[in-house]
Write an enzyme that holds these catalytic residues in place. Structure first.
Site, PDB file in Angstrom:
ATOM      1  NE  ARG A   1      50.008  14.903  56.798  1.00  8.69           N
ATOM      2  CZ  ARG A   1      48.763  14.537  57.095  1.00  8.69           C
ATOM      3  NH1 ARG A   1      47.768  14.965  56.383  1.00  8.69           N
ATOM      4  NH2 ARG A   1      48.512  13.757  58.126  1.00  8.69           N
ATOM      5  CB  THR A   2      56.317  11.500  55.766  1.00  6.85           C
ATOM      6  OG1 THR A   2      56.051  12.613  56.609  1.00  6.85           O
ATOM      7  CG2 THR A   2      57.806  11.424  55.496  1.00  6.85           C
TER       8      THR A   2
ATOM      9  CE  LYS B   1      57.747 -14.044  59.037  1.00  5.84           C
ATOM     10  NZ  LYS B   1      58.301 -14.572  57.783  1.00  5.84           N
TER      11      LYS B   1
ATOM     12  NE  ARG C   1      57.437   9.215  60.038  1.00  5.74           N
ATOM     13  CZ  ARG C   1      56.446  10.075  59.841  1.00  5.74           C
ATOM     14  NH1 ARG C   1      55.208   9.734  60.125  1.00  5.74           N
ATOM     15  NH2 ARG C   1      56.686  11.286  59.358  1.00  5.74           N
TER      16      ARG C   1
ATOM     17  CG  HIS D   1      59.958  14.758  59.977  1.00  7.40           C
ATOM     18  ND1 HIS D   1      60.319  14.357  58.708  1.00  7.40           N
ATOM     19  CD2 HIS D   1      58.620  14.543  60.068  1.00  7.40           C
ATOM     20  CE1 HIS D   1      59.234  13.907  58.079  1.00  7.40           C
ATOM     21  NE2 HIS D   1      58.196  14.008  58.885  1.00  7.40           N
TER      22      HIS D   1
HETATM   23  C1  NCD Z   1      54.635  14.922  61.705  1.00  8.24           C
HETATM   24  C2  NCD Z   1      55.523  13.784  62.187  1.00  8.24           C
HETATM   25  O1  NCD Z   1      55.291  12.617  61.860  1.00  8.24           O
HETATM   26  O2  NCD Z   1      56.462  14.122  62.891  1.00  8.24           O
HETATM   27  N1  NCD Z   1      53.859  14.587  60.606  1.00  8.24           N
HETATM   28  C3  NCD Z   1      54.402  14.638  59.351  1.00  8.24           C
HETATM   29  O3  NCD Z   1      55.392  14.018  59.068  1.00  8.24           O
HETATM   30  N2  NCD Z   1      53.817  15.456  58.459  1.00  8.24           N
HETATM   31  C4  NCD Z   1      53.904  15.602  62.785  1.00  8.24           C
HETATM   32  C5  NCD Z   1      53.018  14.821  63.706  1.00  8.24           C
HETATM   33  O4  NCD Z   1      52.887  13.599  63.637  1.00  8.24           O
HETATM   34  O5  NCD Z   1      52.397  15.480  64.552  1.00  8.24           O
END
Ligand code: NCD
Length: 324
Positions: free
Chosen positions: A73-74, A103, A124, A152
């Site tokens: 999703r993100t 690497k 991320r 997040h």
């Molecule tokens: C979450 C995350 O990556 O922190 N997912 C997201 O970004 N929608 C929650 C999760 O991984 O459980």
């Protein structure tokens, strides 16, 4: 010629607006006024997408999505957001194993390279604070898309936007967070944001997955009486929002401890029969059994609408950090 090119040529390019040129590292950067401004922009972009699908506000801009951890999703909602605003993308989202990270390249070097190619970087990373480090090395805005069990922020913004959309307000609500409150970064960011509102918060988790002490202290400093329980039954009848989370298996040092807590909470039809008629069930997703699929058809199940809202909120954030 894009509008941006015109502006550059006429010397009129100037970043404006409260987030212009800023990194988005933590929800601590957002007060209620700024949240309102983001949500107003998100509403406008929702209308744009619903009416015509795409616009060209970010034509001429390039986004890099750099993901060191899995994501559906993100990453894809950031890519969708950029493309729906007419921008271009460099998606390093199939796993950094295909980039020079495999690497042994350091994060600062990767960032210093990617800033040569793009106008904004979404990152991320499994380590708390990684986005802050990246921002120190980057001359273009860095957006934290999850730093290990840290924060997040963009997820919390879309969560708050969803509550507002679904229930028409935030003040006065009873909000229960369920599951992995220790490692769940979305819970950490959302809790901090909610402390700015007049809400009642309940936390449901096993002892080993309680909300971290620093957040509990923050809540108490904000004048909130912390209510924690192990039992979903204690909150289900009164909750306006049930925010369910996955137990974050990847954060457990010992798989035995994960086995002890997995499957502890399941929201199914029976649980939902005890909930208010007007309430919402949310989840940042992915779910791995915390919400039974039989709940999906319930009008109170908001998690896929929540995922859609991610596009509008991220469109707003991208436009704002790029000063557009
Ligand atoms: C979450 C995350 O990556 O922190 N997912 C997201 O970004 N929608 C929650 C999760 O991984 O459980």
């Amino acid at each position: 010629m894009s509008e941006r090119t015109q502006k550059v040529e006429t010397g009129l390019e100037g970043h404006s607006g409260p987030l212009a040129g800023a990194d988005i590292l933590s929800v601590d950067q957002f007060d209620c006024d700024l949240l309102d401004a983001v949500f107003e922009r998100a509403d406008i972009f929702r209308q744009l997408v619903e009416a015509v699908g795409t616009g060209d506000r970010l034509a001429g801009y390039v986004l890099t999505c750099l993901f060191y951890e899995p994501s559906t999703r993100t990453s894809s909602s950031f890519l969708a957001a950029m493309q729906r605003l007419g921008g271009r993308v460099i998606p390093i989202t199939q796993g950094v194993q295909f980039s020079s990270v495999s690497k042994g390249e350091s994060l600062p070097d990767t960032i210093r390279t990617l800033e040569q190619y793009s106008d904004v970087i979404v990152l991320r990373h499994p380590e708390v604070g990684a986005a802050r480090v990246a921002a120190e090395y980057s001359s273009v805005p860095v957006i934290n898309a999850g730093d290990g069990p840290g924060e997040h922020p963009t997820q919390a913004l879309l969560d708050l936007y969803t509550i507002q959309q679904e229930l028409g307000r935030i003040d006065g609500l009873k909000i229960a967070m369920v599951g992995d409150l220790r490692y769940g970064r979305t819970v950490h960011s959302l809790t901090k944001l909610l402390l700015q509102y007049d809400v009642s918060l309940r936390f449901v988790s096993p002892d080993s997955l309680r909300l971290p002490m620093v957040l509990r202290n923050k809540a108490e400093d904000a004048g909130l009486k912390l209510r924690e329980t192990h039992d979903l039954s204690d909150v289900i009848e009164n909750a306006d929002v049930l925010y369910v989370t996955r137990i974050q298996r990847e954060r457990f040092a010992d798989p035995k401890h994960y086995d002890e807590v997995k499957g502890l909470y399941t929201v199914d039809r029976k649980v939902m029969s005890r909930a208010k008629e007007r309430m919402v069930v949310m989840h940042p997703l992915p779910r791995v059994g915390e919400i039974a699929p039989e709940v999906d058809g319930d009008p109170r199940a908001a998690y896929f609408r929540q995922a859609r809202n991610g596009v509008y909120v991220r469109m707003a954030l991208l436009a704002m950090v790029l000063g557009q």
